[in-house]
Scaffold this active site. Structure first.
Site, PDB file in Angstrom:
ATOM      1  N   TYR A  18      19.942 -16.890   8.678  1.00 44.13           N
ATOM      2  CA  TYR A  18      20.051 -15.486   8.241  1.00 44.13           C
ATOM      3  C   TYR A  18      20.773 -15.404   6.896  1.00 44.13           C
ATOM      4  O   TYR A  18      20.396 -14.655   6.010  1.00 44.13           O
ATOM      5  CB  TYR A  18      20.805 -14.653   9.281  1.00 44.13           C
ATOM      6  CG  TYR A  18      20.748 -13.171   8.978  1.00 44.13           C
ATOM      7  CD1 TYR A  18      19.732 -12.379   9.507  1.00 44.13           C
ATOM      8  CD2 TYR A  18      21.684 -12.576   8.130  1.00 44.13           C
ATOM      9  CE1 TYR A  18      19.651 -11.038   9.206  1.00 44.13           C
ATOM     10  CE2 TYR A  18      21.608 -11.235   7.819  1.00 44.13           C
ATOM     11  CZ  TYR A  18      20.583 -10.463   8.359  1.00 44.13           C
ATOM     12  OH  TYR A  18      20.499  -9.144   8.052  1.00 44.13           O
ATOM     13  N   PHE A  48       1.228   0.221 -13.748  1.00 47.16           N
ATOM     14  CA  PHE A  48       0.579  -0.264 -12.538  1.00 47.16           C
ATOM     15  C   PHE A  48       0.821   0.793 -11.458  1.00 47.16           C
ATOM     16  O   PHE A  48       1.840   1.482 -11.475  1.00 47.16           O
ATOM     17  CB  PHE A  48       1.100  -1.642 -12.112  1.00 47.16           C
ATOM     18  CG  PHE A  48       0.362  -2.155 -10.900  1.00 47.16           C
ATOM     19  CD1 PHE A  48      -0.977  -2.471 -10.992  1.00 47.16           C
ATOM     20  CD2 PHE A  48       0.973  -2.240  -9.659  1.00 47.16           C
ATOM     21  CE1 PHE A  48      -1.699  -2.880  -9.873  1.00 47.16           C
ATOM     22  CE2 PHE A  48       0.264  -2.649  -8.536  1.00 47.16           C
ATOM     23  CZ  PHE A  48      -1.074  -2.970  -8.645  1.00 47.16           C
ATOM     24  N   THR A  49      -0.114   0.891 -10.505  1.00 47.00           N
ATOM     25  CA  THR A  49      -0.072   2.004  -9.540  1.00 47.00           C
ATOM     26  C   THR A  49       1.275   2.110  -8.805  1.00 47.00           C
ATOM     27  O   THR A  49       1.898   3.171  -8.787  1.00 47.00           O
ATOM     28  CB  THR A  49      -1.195   1.845  -8.499  1.00 47.00           C
ATOM     29  OG1 THR A  49      -1.188   0.505  -8.023  1.00 47.00           O
ATOM     30  CG2 THR A  49      -2.544   2.172  -9.087  1.00 47.00           C
ATOM     31  N   ASP A  75       7.390  -7.188 -15.898  1.00 50.80           N
ATOM     32  CA  ASP A  75       6.720  -7.388 -14.616  1.00 50.80           C
ATOM     33  C   ASP A  75       5.935  -8.684 -14.770  1.00 50.80           C
ATOM     34  O   ASP A  75       4.928  -8.741 -15.488  1.00 50.80           O
ATOM     35  CB  ASP A  75       5.794  -6.198 -14.333  1.00 50.80           C
ATOM     36  CG  ASP A  75       5.017  -6.354 -13.024  1.00 50.80           C
ATOM     37  OD1 ASP A  75       4.922  -7.496 -12.518  1.00 50.80           O
ATOM     38  OD2 ASP A  75       4.506  -5.341 -12.525  1.00 50.80           O
ATOM     39  N   LYS A  79       1.431 -13.081  -6.158  1.00 48.02           N
ATOM     40  CA  LYS A  79       0.628 -13.557  -7.292  1.00 48.02           C
ATOM     41  C   LYS A  79       1.384 -14.711  -7.967  1.00 48.02           C
ATOM     42  O   LYS A  79       0.956 -15.848  -7.912  1.00 48.02           O
ATOM     43  CB  LYS A  79       0.396 -12.410  -8.279  1.00 48.02           C
ATOM     44  CG  LYS A  79      -0.441 -11.277  -7.712  1.00 48.02           C
ATOM     45  CD  LYS A  79      -0.507 -10.117  -8.704  1.00 48.02           C
ATOM     46  CE  LYS A  79      -1.194  -8.899  -8.131  1.00 48.02           C
ATOM     47  NZ  LYS A  79      -2.646  -8.907  -8.285  1.00 48.02           N
ATOM     48  N   ARG A 125     -11.103   0.369  -9.363  1.00 49.16           N
ATOM     49  CA  ARG A 125      -9.948   0.534 -10.252  1.00 49.16           C
ATOM     50  C   ARG A 125     -10.345   1.615 -11.255  1.00 49.16           C
ATOM     51  O   ARG A 125     -10.660   1.346 -12.399  1.00 49.16           O
ATOM     52  CB  ARG A 125      -9.592  -0.774 -10.973  1.00 49.16           C
ATOM     53  CG  ARG A 125      -9.171  -1.909 -10.065  1.00 49.16           C
ATOM     54  CD  ARG A 125      -7.682  -1.922  -9.724  1.00 49.16           C
ATOM     55  NE  ARG A 125      -7.291  -0.941  -8.747  1.00 49.16           N
ATOM     56  CZ  ARG A 125      -6.074  -0.895  -8.183  1.00 49.16           C
ATOM     57  NH1 ARG A 125      -5.144  -1.752  -8.492  1.00 49.16           N
ATOM     58  NH2 ARG A 125      -5.770   0.017  -7.299  1.00 49.16           N
ATOM     59  N   PHE A 170      -6.439   5.330  -3.342  1.00 46.71           N
ATOM     60  CA  PHE A 170      -7.412   4.245  -3.168  1.00 46.71           C
ATOM     61  C   PHE A 170      -7.171   3.427  -1.909  1.00 46.71           C
ATOM     62  O   PHE A 170      -8.078   2.786  -1.411  1.00 46.71           O
ATOM     63  CB  PHE A 170      -7.401   3.314  -4.396  1.00 46.71           C
ATOM     64  CG  PHE A 170      -6.048   2.715  -4.682  1.00 46.71           C
ATOM     65  CD1 PHE A 170      -5.109   3.406  -5.412  1.00 46.71           C
ATOM     66  CD2 PHE A 170      -5.717   1.461  -4.203  1.00 46.71           C
ATOM     67  CE1 PHE A 170      -3.860   2.865  -5.666  1.00 46.71           C
ATOM     68  CE2 PHE A 170      -4.474   0.899  -4.451  1.00 46.71           C
ATOM     69  CZ  PHE A 170      -3.537   1.615  -5.180  1.00 46.71           C
TER      70      PHE A 170
HETATM   71  N1  F0G Z   1       2.930  -5.383 -10.478  1.00 47.23           N
HETATM   72  C1  F0G Z   1       1.693  -5.825 -10.726  1.00 47.23           C
HETATM   73  C2  F0G Z   1       1.281  -6.110 -12.131  1.00 47.23           C
HETATM   74  C3  F0G Z   1       0.804  -6.026  -9.660  1.00 47.23           C
HETATM   75  O1  F0G Z   1      -0.419  -6.472  -9.924  1.00 47.23           O
HETATM   76  C4  F0G Z   1       1.223  -5.739  -8.349  1.00 47.23           C
HETATM   77  C5  F0G Z   1       0.324  -5.879  -7.227  1.00 47.23           C
HETATM   78  C6  F0G Z   1       2.527  -5.282  -8.149  1.00 47.23           C
HETATM   79  C7  F0G Z   1       3.355  -5.123  -9.237  1.00 47.23           C
HETATM   80  C8  F0G Z   1       3.033  -4.971  -6.774  1.00 47.23           C
HETATM   81  O2  F0G Z   1       3.270  -6.146  -6.099  1.00 47.23           O
HETATM   82  O3  F0G Z   1       1.677  -6.042  -4.166  1.00 47.23           O
HETATM   83  O4  F0G Z   1       3.629  -7.614  -4.151  1.00 47.23           O
HETATM   84  O5  F0G Z   1       3.975  -5.193  -3.927  1.00 47.23           O
HETATM   85  N2  F0G Z   1      -0.928  -5.942  -7.322  1.00 47.23           N
HETATM   86  C9  F0G Z   1      -1.841  -6.128  -6.195  1.00 47.23           C
HETATM   87  C10 F0G Z   1      -3.263  -6.171  -6.699  1.00 47.23           C
HETATM   88  C11 F0G Z   1      -1.650  -5.141  -5.119  1.00 47.23           C
HETATM   89  O6  F0G Z   1      -4.155  -6.226  -5.847  1.00 47.23           O
HETATM   90  O7  F0G Z   1      -3.502  -6.203  -7.903  1.00 47.23           O
HETATM   91  P1  F0G Z   1       3.122  -6.253  -4.489  1.00 47.23           P
END
Ligand code: F0G
Length: 472
Positions: A71, A123-124, A213, A256, A379, A445
């Site tokens: 832990y 980013f979303t 990021d 990623k 997208r 989405f």
């Molecule tokens: N920043 C970027 C540039 C991303 O592409 C993503 C995730 C995130 C932040 C968020 O990270 O998913 O670990 O919480 N992209 C995924 C995609 C969801 O399908 O492009 P996460």
């Protein structure tokens, strides 16, 4: 022949299934024409995302078996911390369970209502977290970024003149500048090291921290080495270190970066690290695991090391380029130059006869799934929020992303995808639009469901079967 050569071989495989077209038609209807809502058992080639779906290496798997599940004070944590210090050279590593968890915590600590965050592109999830705290993004992409076809090697660059202006216009309201390397929503397009340097100098001049990021950094490192003359003889680690030294706060999705599942924040500012540290146990888990299993900590540590190996990170961008080149030859509208992350079809040019309000990208993603079993991702407009007056906000770019999870697919998979996309291009007039069936308030989405505006899917299937494709 020109084709990309994999510098790895498969030792563990997963069987795939390609369901008959009538089952695929049924599945996409049940999913409300939203590829997120499909079950993966109904999918042949899953190109929804590269998030958490990259292939694991034998060294990662071996390290996972040595994980120390404690832990607090886990050895796995200290191993990961040491690797990240080598790669990003920051004093502190604060773990969080994935990228958006980092965004949540950073936004809580850094954003006040009315704040403006200049960025190369949003980013979303990042934008949603900044807005949740009362701030917003100011997107300062270069003009070239919005051109579907271009030969600009770094379409992801931030516009330096616009950034200078933003510092004047929003004095005192900029908590940090955010660079996304490389940009997800404009087609995995990278930014140059020179652009990062200019941004860092400006930020330093204004006393504003620079955040990166780094979720998609690995592709960006590849592009700096292969497209930026001054860096062609540098190692990936040298390039990564040089970038990291210019950035104050680095966060990443390890779904990623590092080809695993998890995330974290790296920084050297002791006061800020202290503030973040207080929130980690509240939202994520204790500060030596941050919501991740120790197995994942081990996988990220090895994955981050392997990201510094040029052979290892070349496969993704080279496969993407192979597919983009073939589609371009066939005249299919696709974002160029080839970027990282995946292949991006330009649904606006693919389906000019479908109204933008009828979700061109979602329609194309749905049609592609029906005729191929390939799952891509919308997208475009569906991924936007409505305007304050309630009108649909038509996205700048209307793309179908076919993500290329790293080291997962073979050239024959790509050839199958290319073949089906070309068939669809030749039969594009059969594809119609979609309308809301059920519309969520935000991040539409993920769960939004759509109905067709006509029986175009049945007509598409009819033509496909008539041409003798029905056995697959
Ligand atoms: N920043 C970027 C540039 C991303 O592409 C993503 C995730 C995130 C932040 C968020 O990270 O998913 O670990 O919480 N992209 C995924 C995609 C969801 O399908 O492009 P996460």
């Amino acid at each position: 022949m020109e084709f990309p050569l994999e510098m790895h071989k498969a030792s563990i495989i997963k069987k795939l299934e390609l369901k008959p077209i009538d089952e695929r038609l049924r599945a996409i209807k049940v999913a409300g024409n939203n590829t997120f809502m499909l079950s993966s058992r109904d999918v042949f080639l899953d190109m929804l995302t590269d998030s958490g779906t990259n292939a694991t290496s034998n060294r990662q798997l071996a390290a996972m078996l040595t994980a120390d599940e404690a832990y607090s004070g886990s050895e796995s944590f200290f191993r990961l911390e040491a690797v990240l210090q080598k790669v990003f050279r920051k004093k502190f590593f604060l773990p969080a369970h994935q990228g958006r968890a980092c965004e949540h915590i950073l936004s809580r600590v850094l954003i006040k209502p009315g704040d403006i965050v200049p960025t190369n592109y949003h980013f979303t999830t990042t934008r949603a977290h900044i807005r949740l705290q009362g701030g917003d993004f100011l997107e300062l992409f270069i003009d070239e970024a919005m051109k579907i076809n271009s030969n600009h090697p770094f379409k992801g660059n931030i516009d330096i003149d616009k950034l200078k202006q933003a510092f004047k216009d929003h004095k005192g309201k900029i908590p940090f500048v955010r660079l996304e390397a490389g940009t997800n929503l404009i087609g995995g397009q990278p930014l140059s090291l020179e652009n990062i340097r200019q941004t860092a100098e400006l930020c330093r001049g204004h006393g504003v921290p620079l955040m990166m990021d780094a979720s998609l950094l690995q592709d960006n490192l590849y592009f700096i080495k292969t497209r930026e003359e001054a860096y062609k003889d540098k190692s990936i680690l040298e390039i990564c270190n040089e970038i990291a030294d210019m950035i104050d706060i680095i966060y990443f999705s390890a779904r990623k970066f590092g080809a695993a599942r998890g995330g974290g924040i790296c920084l050297s500012d002791e006061r800020l690290a202290g503030q973040i540290r207080e929130l980690i146990p509240l939202f994520e888990g204790f500060i030596t695991y941050g919501g991740m299993s120790s197995m994942e900590l081990e996988a990220i540590a090895v994955g981050a090391e392997e990201t510094m190996d040029f052979d290892n990170i070349s496969q993704g961008p080279r496969f993407i380029k192979f597919m983009v080149d073939e589609l371009v030859k066939a005249g299919v509208p696709v974002v160029t130059p080839a970027g990282g992350l995946g292949v991006h079809l330009d649904a606006r040019s693919f389906l000019p006869h479908v109204r933008p309000q009828e979700f061109q990208a979602a329609s194309l993603a749905s049609a592609l799934y029906i005729i191929s079993g390939i799952r891509g991702m919308e997208r475009g407009t569906m991924a936007e929020d409505r305007n304050p007056d309630g009108a649909e906000h038509i996205a700048n770019l209307e793309l179908v992303r076919l993500a290329m999870p790293r080291r997962v697919f073979t050239i024959s998979h790509l050839k199958f995808a290319i073949d089906r996309i070309i068939w669809l291009w030749q039969n594009k007039e059969l594809i119609g639009g979609l309308k809301w069936h059920s519309e969520p308030k935000m991040l539409r989405f993920f769960f939004g469901e759509l109905d067709t505006v006509s029986d175009w899917q049945e007509r598409l299937v009819e033509k496909f079967e008539k041409e003798g494709y029905n056995t697959l």
